[in-house]
Design an enzyme around this catalytic site. Structure first.
Site, PDB file in Angstrom:
ATOM      1  N   GLU A 276       0.830  -1.214   0.000  1.00  0.00           N
ATOM      2  CA  GLU A 276       0.000   0.000   0.000  1.00  0.00           C
ATOM      3  C   GLU A 276       0.863   1.262   0.000  1.00  0.00           C
ATOM      4  O   GLU A 276       0.529   2.257  -0.656  1.00  0.00           O
ATOM      5  CB  GLU A 276      -0.932  -0.010   1.212  1.00  0.00           C
ATOM      6  CG  GLU A 276      -1.914  -1.173   1.248  1.00  0.00           C
ATOM      7  CD  GLU A 276      -2.835  -1.216   0.047  1.00  0.00           C
ATOM      8  OE1 GLU A 276      -3.093  -0.157  -0.553  1.00  0.00           O
ATOM      9  OE2 GLU A 276      -3.293  -2.318  -0.309  1.00  0.00           O
ATOM     10  N   ASP A 357       3.679  -4.476  -5.739  1.00  0.00           N
ATOM     11  CA  ASP A 357       4.188  -5.761  -5.243  1.00  0.00           C
ATOM     12  C   ASP A 357       5.722  -5.762  -5.213  1.00  0.00           C
ATOM     13  O   ASP A 357       6.346  -6.200  -4.238  1.00  0.00           O
ATOM     14  CB  ASP A 357       3.710  -6.907  -6.141  1.00  0.00           C
ATOM     15  CG  ASP A 357       2.258  -7.282  -5.899  1.00  0.00           C
ATOM     16  OD1 ASP A 357       1.678  -6.821  -4.895  1.00  0.00           O
ATOM     17  OD2 ASP A 357       1.700  -8.037  -6.721  1.00  0.00           O
TER      18      ASP A 357
END
Length: 408
Positions: A276, A357
């Site tokens: 995030e 990611d």
């Protein structure tokens, strides 16, 4: 009549197309599990996922078919009768439109209630996800209904007022509508979204401990001053897990589902939060907001053009241009455009997920993010083998196999 048949035909065609995609996706999900996610499910868990997935697909098709049938009945003449009925209540055109849309929204909620009940207390219950009590279900239903009517009424009433004032100047109406909706979107992202979430969930600060310290240390090392790290009581409704950043700028908050804390190790949670943070570092929230503002421009133009086409309203038995019905017509006519727009927008979103990611893997430890993704897949019973066409059209995130493969 010809115009009516074209619009109804378009509605049916979109439904048939989406049904075909859903059936393809369902068939594709039965293929052998891809290489990089073969260890997500053991045999028992895989059979549980398959049963959940197939039942959910079948139920969604039935629900969508019923919704289509109801809309077709309304389009064939019920909407025109509703216009006449609302005209007897008031001479104010804005109130007429709001009553029209309010009655339609109420009908949608009432007719959709049996489906919501069955999905929550039968499908989700039998497959081990549901934790919603009947009291919470009723409260959620009432609150969401009232919020929809109040906020929706304010927004649509404001746009209708703009139309009445600038009906002779189409482009001025479109630009002002676009500006108004864009401002509302920014407010929702920055403030209103968080306030609305608090109508349904309780948020408590993450207790002091190693996890909080590690999250604060990670955020600080990346130059972020997080306003709050909060735990949301998601377990009141479901066993499914997630985490997110909310707000923009100084309003950022870290939201952790309490179910996430139950099912993940601290290393895996930290990787999810690093993901995030990657979105924040890459300015993905601002990019997404800019994209939505661009799409809103199309919304404003679409509504404006429909309001300038009285023949569309006459075709469905209306006495003339009707703002309330224009909103429904717009949702029908824009649906195929939305499907096409979703292809490039979802592609950009999937690329952003890959980058987030990779960011998480780089700023934590190799393997933590892959492990976290597998836990999320297992606990949320994610489809590990979606059809490529379904991914292309609907997936804002890459498939789990592709995400883990990229991390390798």
């Amino acid at each position: 009549m010809f115009m009516k048949l074209i619009i109804i035909g378009l509605l049916v065609a979109v439904y048939l197309f989406e049904t075909v995609v859903a059936l393809l996706n369902q068939a594709h999900s039965r293929k052998p599990i891809p290489r990089y996610v073969q260890d997500v499910y053991d045999q028992g868990r895989y059979e549980k996922w398959l049963a959940y997935s197939l039942e959910g697909h079948r139920f969604s098709l039935v629900q969508q078919g019923f919704g289509l049938l109801v809309l077709l009945v309304l389009l064939w003449g019920a909407f025109a009768r509703l216009e006449k009925w609302t005209m007897g209540w008031t001479m104010n055109p804005i109130l007429q439109s709001l009553i029209f849309l309010g009655v339609y929204q109420t009908l949608v909620v009432v007719l959709g209630l049996p489906f919501r009940l069955y999905r929550t207390f039968s499908i989700e219950e039998r497959h081990g996800f549901n934790r919603t009590t009947k009291k919470v279900f009723v409260r959620d239903l009432i609150v969401s209904y009232v919020v929809t009517l109040v906020l929706g009424g304010l927004v649509l009433g404001g746009i209708h007022a703009l139309y009445l004032h600038f009906s002779s100047n189409l482009w001025k109406f479109i630009v002002l509508t676009w500006v108004a909706l864009s401002v509302i979107m920014v407010l929702v992202v920055a403030f209103l979204g968080k306030l609305l979430m608090r109508l349904f969930n309780k948020f408590t600060p993450l207790p002091d401990g190693t996890l909080r310290t590690r999250i604060e240390s990670l955020a600080s090392s990346l130059g972020f001053n997080v306003k709050a790290i909060l735990v949301m009581d998601a377990s009141r409704r479901s066993t499914k897990s997630n985490a997110a950043f909310t707000g923009i700028g100084k309003t950022r908050e870290v939201i952790l589902f309490d179910t996430l804390l139950e099912k993940m190790s601290e290393d895996e949670i930290l990787a999810v939060l690093a993901h995030e943070l990657g979105h924040a570092v890459h300015k993905d929230t601002w990019r997404l907001l800019a994209q939505q503002v661009g799409v809103v421009a199309l919304y404003a133009a679409g509504i404006g053009l429909i309001l300038q086409s009285p023949s569309l309203f006459w075709a469905f038995g209306f006495s003339g241009v009707h703002f309330g019905f224009s909103v429904i017509l717009f949702s029908i006519l824009f649906e195929p455009i939305s499907l096409l727009l979703g292809i490039p927008l979802n592609l950009l979103s999937r690329k952003a997920e890959y980058k987030a990611d990779e960011f998480a893997s780089r700023h934590t430890k190799a393997g933590w993010m892959s492990s976290a993704l597998k836990v999320l897949s297992r606990e949320n019973l994610v489809n590990l083998n979606p059809h490529p066409l379904s991914v292309l059209l609907y997936y804002s995130h890459p498939s789990m196999n592709d995400r883990i493969k990229a991390l390798r």
